[in-house]
Design an enzyme around this catalytic site. Structure first.
Site, PDB file in Angstrom:
ATOM      1  N   LYS A  34       0.834  -1.207   0.000  1.00 51.26           N
ATOM      2  CA  LYS A  34       0.000   0.000   0.000  1.00 51.26           C
ATOM      3  C   LYS A  34       0.868   1.255   0.000  1.00 51.26           C
ATOM      4  O   LYS A  34       1.699   1.447   0.885  1.00 51.26           O
ATOM      5  CB  LYS A  34      -0.913   0.014   1.231  1.00 51.26           C
ATOM      6  CG  LYS A  34      -1.837   1.229   1.275  1.00 51.26           C
ATOM      7  CD  LYS A  34      -2.862   1.108   2.375  1.00 51.26           C
ATOM      8  CE  LYS A  34      -2.388   1.637   3.709  1.00 51.26           C
ATOM      9  NZ  LYS A  34      -2.238   3.088   3.780  1.00 51.26           N
ATOM     10  N   ASP A  61      -3.416   4.244  -2.028  1.00 47.60           N
ATOM     11  CA  ASP A  61      -4.348   4.716  -0.988  1.00 47.60           C
ATOM     12  C   ASP A  61      -4.271   6.235  -0.879  1.00 47.60           C
ATOM     13  O   ASP A  61      -3.682   6.769   0.055  1.00 47.60           O
ATOM     14  CB  ASP A  61      -3.950   4.033   0.338  1.00 47.60           C
ATOM     15  CG  ASP A  61      -4.782   4.491   1.516  1.00 47.60           C
ATOM     16  OD1 ASP A  61      -5.915   4.971   1.317  1.00 47.60           O
ATOM     17  OD2 ASP A  61      -4.293   4.365   2.655  1.00 47.60           O
ATOM     18  N   LYS A  63      -7.188   8.193  -1.472  1.00 45.99           N
ATOM     19  CA  LYS A  63      -8.529   8.656  -1.059  1.00 45.99           C
ATOM     20  C   LYS A  63      -9.003   9.893  -1.817  1.00 45.99           C
ATOM     21  O   LYS A  63      -9.211  10.953  -1.234  1.00 45.99           O
ATOM     22  CB  LYS A  63      -8.544   8.934   0.451  1.00 45.99           C
ATOM     23  CG  LYS A  63      -8.164   7.736   1.306  1.00 45.99           C
ATOM     24  CD  LYS A  63      -8.306   8.054   2.785  1.00 45.99           C
ATOM     25  CE  LYS A  63      -7.947   6.892   3.675  1.00 45.99           C
ATOM     26  NZ  LYS A  63      -6.517   6.558   3.696  1.00 45.99           N
ATOM     27  N   ASP A  66     -13.309  14.814  -4.810  1.00 46.48           N
ATOM     28  CA  ASP A  66     -13.390  16.093  -5.522  1.00 46.48           C
ATOM     29  C   ASP A  66     -14.626  16.016  -6.418  1.00 46.48           C
ATOM     30  O   ASP A  66     -15.404  15.062  -6.314  1.00 46.48           O
ATOM     31  CB  ASP A  66     -12.086  16.312  -6.325  1.00 46.48           C
ATOM     32  CG  ASP A  66     -11.750  17.789  -6.500  1.00 46.48           C
ATOM     33  OD1 ASP A  66     -12.667  18.563  -6.865  1.00 46.48           O
ATOM     34  OD2 ASP A  66     -10.589  18.168  -6.304  1.00 46.48           O
ATOM     35  N   THR A 125     -12.376   5.883  10.454  1.00 42.50           N
ATOM     36  CA  THR A 125     -12.458   5.220  11.763  1.00 42.50           C
ATOM     37  C   THR A 125     -11.977   6.131  12.889  1.00 42.50           C
ATOM     38  O   THR A 125     -12.189   5.834  14.044  1.00 42.50           O
ATOM     39  CB  THR A 125     -11.634   3.920  11.780  1.00 42.50           C
ATOM     40  OG1 THR A 125     -10.326   4.229  11.319  1.00 42.50           O
ATOM     41  CG2 THR A 125     -12.250   2.872  10.881  1.00 42.50           C
ATOM     42  N   ARG A 217       2.846  -1.754  10.868  1.00 44.80           N
ATOM     43  CA  ARG A 217       3.879  -1.908  11.897  1.00 44.80           C
ATOM     44  C   ARG A 217       4.045  -3.298  12.510  1.00 44.80           C
ATOM     45  O   ARG A 217       5.170  -3.649  12.870  1.00 44.80           O
ATOM     46  CB  ARG A 217       3.661  -0.841  12.986  1.00 44.80           C
ATOM     47  CG  ARG A 217       3.985   0.546  12.454  1.00 44.80           C
ATOM     48  CD  ARG A 217       3.378   1.632  13.290  1.00 44.80           C
ATOM     49  NE  ARG A 217       1.924   1.631  13.195  1.00 44.80           N
ATOM     50  CZ  ARG A 217       1.140   2.478  13.831  1.00 44.80           C
ATOM     51  NH1 ARG A 217       1.671   3.384  14.632  1.00 44.80           N
ATOM     52  NH2 ARG A 217      -0.159   2.430  13.686  1.00 44.80           N
TER      53      ARG A 217
HETATM   54  O1  C5P Z   1       0.966   0.224  11.046  1.00 45.25           O
HETATM   55  P1  C5P Z   1      -0.485  -0.088  10.936  1.00 45.25           P
HETATM   56  O2  C5P Z   1      -0.778  -1.555  10.793  1.00 45.25           O
HETATM   57  O3  C5P Z   1      -1.311   0.588  12.001  1.00 45.25           O
HETATM   58  O4  C5P Z   1      -0.886   0.587   9.536  1.00 45.25           O
HETATM   59  C1  C5P Z   1      -2.209   0.637   9.104  1.00 45.25           C
HETATM   60  C2  C5P Z   1      -2.304   1.373   7.809  1.00 45.25           C
HETATM   61  O5  C5P Z   1      -3.672   1.495   7.465  1.00 45.25           O
HETATM   62  C3  C5P Z   1      -1.747   2.794   7.814  1.00 45.25           C
HETATM   63  O6  C5P Z   1      -1.224   3.047   6.511  1.00 45.25           O
HETATM   64  C4  C5P Z   1      -2.955   3.656   8.090  1.00 45.25           C
HETATM   65  O7  C5P Z   1      -2.858   4.937   7.517  1.00 45.25           O
HETATM   66  C5  C5P Z   1      -4.040   2.866   7.386  1.00 45.25           C
HETATM   67  N1  C5P Z   1      -5.365   3.092   7.924  1.00 45.25           N
HETATM   68  C6  C5P Z   1      -5.713   2.843   9.238  1.00 45.25           C
HETATM   69  N2  C5P Z   1      -6.977   3.050   9.684  1.00 45.25           N
HETATM   70  C7  C5P Z   1      -7.896   3.508   8.843  1.00 45.25           C
HETATM   71  C8  C5P Z   1      -7.580   3.758   7.529  1.00 45.25           C
HETATM   72  C9  C5P Z   1      -6.287   3.534   7.080  1.00 45.25           C
HETATM   73  O8  C5P Z   1      -4.891   2.416  10.009  1.00 45.25           O
HETATM   74  N3  C5P Z   1      -9.110   3.679   9.279  1.00 45.25           N
END
Ligand code: C5P
Length: 238
Positions: A34, A61, A63, A66, A125, A217
């Site tokens: 992503k 990603d 988003k 517009d 979220t 992560r």
């Molecule tokens: O490191 P982690 O597993 O938290 O990464 C989650 C990824 O998903 C990040 O790129 C974050 O921006 C994205 N994301 C999220 N929650 C959302 C939408 C996108 O964690 N509601």
């Protein structure tokens, strides 16, 4: 679908060397990568082609949100550059989502690429019930709004939505099985939650109906990222 293909690794870094190093280490252990706003705006669009050239799929990603004409135009660019999946905000409305779906498919067929999957982002979220109702002025529970917008995305020709694992069941009920659900916010029990609050395990997310899991992560921050990815795959297979 193989368990590995469900994992979309979030490349949340801001230099191309780090991103490409993660791709080359993990390409055989996850299904896609992503590219989010941080990486895209730091290093530019070429990163997409570089990852594609290595044979990996990209979820762009960014988003988009517009007027329909502008989102249609940028959706053509996304399709031309060859991403596997990209997303737009469902809050942009049916005409905007339709423009994204139609323009990207047209452009893909013109340029001989695979048509990208187009996803809708429903209620972020990070927004609370109170913010949704009182601050932005959208009535209804988060779950109701998410389900309504997911259905609108489906009716506008989108392939699926990005949603929190807790909304997966409601979306499945409203939109049926033939609609993709991609969930971030998943955490294996053995990984820290960092700033994610409403987490589920990868297994729970898939059991409740998610198709793809965006994971960052827990894999990228592990001492051994390949081992972390393998562990998640094993848990999904069990
Ligand atoms: O490191 P982690 O597993 O938290 O990464 C989650 C990824 O998903 C990040 O790129 C974050 O921006 C994205 N994301 C999220 N929650 C959302 C939408 C996108 O964690 N509601």
């Amino acid at each position: 679908m193989q368990a590995k293909d469900r994992i979309v690794l979030a490349l949340d870094v801001d230099n191309p060397e780090k991103a490409l190093e993660l791709v080359s280490r993990l390409k055989d252990h996850v299904g896609a990568f992503k590219i989010g706003m941080q990486l895209y705006n730091s290093v530019g669009p070429d990163i997409l082609e570089k990852i594609n050239e290595g044979g990996s799929r990209v979820f762009l990603d960014l988003k988009f949100h517009d007027i329909p004409n502008t989102v249609g135009a940028v959706s053509r660019v996304a399709a031309r550059r060859g991403c596997w999946m990209f997303n737009v905000h469902a809050a942009g409305g049916a005409a905007m989502m339709t423009a994204a779906a139609q323009s990207s498919r047209e452009e893909a067929s013109k340029t001989g690429k695979n048509p990208p999957l187009v996803l809708g982002v429903t209620v972020l979220t990070s927004l609370s019930q109170d913010q949704l109702n009182a601050e932005i002025g959208i009535p209804g529970s988060v779950e109701e709004v998410v389900s309504r917008w997911a259905l609108l995305a489906k009716e506008s020709g989108l392939d699926g939505v990005v949603a929190s694992p807790r909304e997966v069941k409601a979306i499945r009920q409203t939109c049926g099985n033939d609609f993709l659900i991609v969930t971030p916010g998943v955490r294996p029990l053995w990984a820290g939650t960092q700033d994610q609050k409403r987490v589920t395990t990868p297994r729970e997310a898939v059991d409740s109906g998610a198709d793809y899991l965006v994971i960052g992560r827990p894999i990228t921050g592990a001492d051994d990222p390949i081992e972390a990815a393998q562990r998640i795959i094993k848990e999904l297979e069990e």
